[in-house]
Design an enzyme around this catalytic site. Structure first.
Site, short mmCIF file in Angstrom:
data_model
loop_
_atom_site.label_atom_id
_atom_site.label_comp_id
_atom_site.label_asym_id
_atom_site.label_seq_id
_atom_site.Cartn_x
_atom_site.Cartn_y
_atom_site.Cartn_z
N LYS A 215 50.98 -23.34 13.88
CA LYS A 215 50.23 -22.13 14.21
C LYS A 215 48.79 -22.21 13.73
CE LYS A 215 53.87 -19.20 15.62
NZ LYS A 215 54.81 -18.12 15.38
N ARG A 251 61.76 -21.98 12.68
CA ARG A 251 61.60 -22.31 14.11
C ARG A 251 60.45 -23.30 14.21
NH1 ARG A 251 58.37 -20.77 18.23
NH2 ARG A 251 59.30 -20.53 20.30
N1 HH2 Z 1 56.56 -17.93 17.76
C1 HH2 Z 1 56.33 -18.27 19.05
C2 HH2 Z 1 57.28 -17.96 20.03
N2 HH2 Z 1 58.42 -17.33 19.72
N3 HH2 Z 1 59.85 -16.35 18.10
C3 HH2 Z 1 60.09 -16.00 16.84
N4 HH2 Z 1 61.23 -15.36 16.50
N5 HH2 Z 1 59.20 -16.27 15.83
C4 HH2 Z 1 58.03 -16.91 16.08
O1 HH2 Z 1 57.24 -17.11 15.12
C5 HH2 Z 1 57.72 -17.29 17.43
C6 HH2 Z 1 58.68 -17.00 18.43
C7 HH2 Z 1 55.08 -18.99 19.42
O2 HH2 Z 1 55.24 -20.36 19.37
P1 HH2 Z 1 55.52 -21.34 20.63
O3 HH2 Z 1 56.85 -21.09 21.22
O4 HH2 Z 1 55.32 -22.73 20.18
O5 HH2 Z 1 54.39 -21.04 21.64
P2 HH2 Z 1 54.33 -20.15 22.94
O6 HH2 Z 1 54.60 -18.74 22.58
O7 HH2 Z 1 52.91 -20.38 23.41
O8 HH2 Z 1 55.35 -20.67 23.90
#
Ligand code: HH2
Length: 276
Positions: A215, A251
């Site tokens: 992040k 995660r």
């Molecule tokens: N962060 C992201 C997406 N989903 N769900 C939970 N429960 N907690 C988190 O911190 C969280 C989440 C963002 O990360 P990422 O999936 O890598 O990116 P994107 O939202 O751009 O797909």
């Protein structure tokens, strides 16, 4: 799931999206997405989190039919290969419903069941585990000027209020997880305050999910982490802090690299003779 366990479970991220902040576009092809899922399983994932809509700041919303087409066949394909715990990262009740029918065990909702009025009832009806995450505002605007009087108290109050809504709708208590939502409407100072307060979130009595992997706050602390894939070491520091605080799962994008230091940390803890 409640109580303290030895080390957090590792939830591997599979983003079937063209625009996720760190791996957008890499796994949009179904064969590539399944390949990534199998790789993360081989790397030691305890859970896989399948997402078909990016929630990064400024991301474009995805139509329900498109999101279904991205995640449901993949969940079915993974389930055909493995009994691993699967989670679906969606805010849409219809996507959660189809994902659970295809074999998902957990509904990971970054809106904490606020996206649609029927979401709490659907969560209760599905009977799956549910992750309630804190986000200030909407993905499109959440990083514009996030402000809190007391970020920890406000995130805690929000999560407990959402847990009450879920419980009132009939979700059973042992199915709920809480997540402070690192990076979702938060400045660097807010993210650090929440990471420092993880023991307080764990003490609420629900399993806590931490999502700090790659992040932006990491780049704010070290500009050499400007590229998302240059943030592994910072991600590990945050997830080790989560483990020390007693979170139930992390995660992460980098499953092998995260599970190894968690095992080392757990072994040192065990050798110290101090109870975990
Ligand atoms: N962060 C992201 C997406 N989903 N769900 C939970 N429960 N907690 C988190 O911190 C969280 C989440 C963002 O990360 P990422 O999936 O890598 O990116 P994107 O939202 O751009 O797909």
């Amino acid at each position: 799931m409640t109580g303290r366990q030895s080390r957090p479970r590792v939830m591997g991220i599979v983003n079937v999206t063209p625009d996720s902040f760190s791996d957008g576009g890499k796994f949009i092809d179904p064969a590539a997405a399944l390949g990534q899922a199998l790789k993360l399983m081989a790397d030691g994932a305890d859970i896989l989190d399948i997402g078909g809509e990016s929630t990064r700041p400024g991301a474009t919303p995805v139509a329900e039919a498109e999101e279904l087409a991205r995640v449901v066949p993949l969940i079915r394909a993974i389930r055909a290969e493995s009994a691993l715990t699967l989670s679906v990262d969606t805010m849409k009740p219809a996507v959660a419903r189809a994902a659970v029918a295809a074999g998902a065990d957990i509904w990971n909702d970054v809106t904490a069941l606020r996206h649609a009025p029927e979401a709490p009832d659907v969560a209760a009806e599905l009977g799956c585990e549910v992750v309630l995450m804190h986000m200030l505002g909407e993905p499109g605007t959440m990083q514009a000027a996030p402000a809190y009087d007391d970020v920890v108290a406000e995130v805690e109050a929000f999560l407990m209020a959402r847990a009450e809504v879920a419980l009132a709708a009939g979700v059973s208590r042992d199915r709920l997880w809480l997540d402070p939502g690192i990076g979702f409407g938060k400045t660097l100072a807010h993210n650090l305050a929440l990471l420092a307060a993880l023991p307080r979130f764990v003490a609420l009595g629900f399993p806590v999910l931490l999502g700090a992997s790659r992040k932006r706050f990491i780049a704010a602390l070290d500009p050499r982490g400007e590229a998302a894939d240059a943030r592994l070491a910072g991600s590990l520091a945050a997830h080790l802090a989560g483990a020390a605080a007693g979170v139930a799962a992390g995660r992460v994008h980098d499953v092998f690299e995260t599970s190894q230091p968690l095992k080392v940390q757990e072994a040192i803890q065990t050798a110290s003779g101090r109870p975990v």
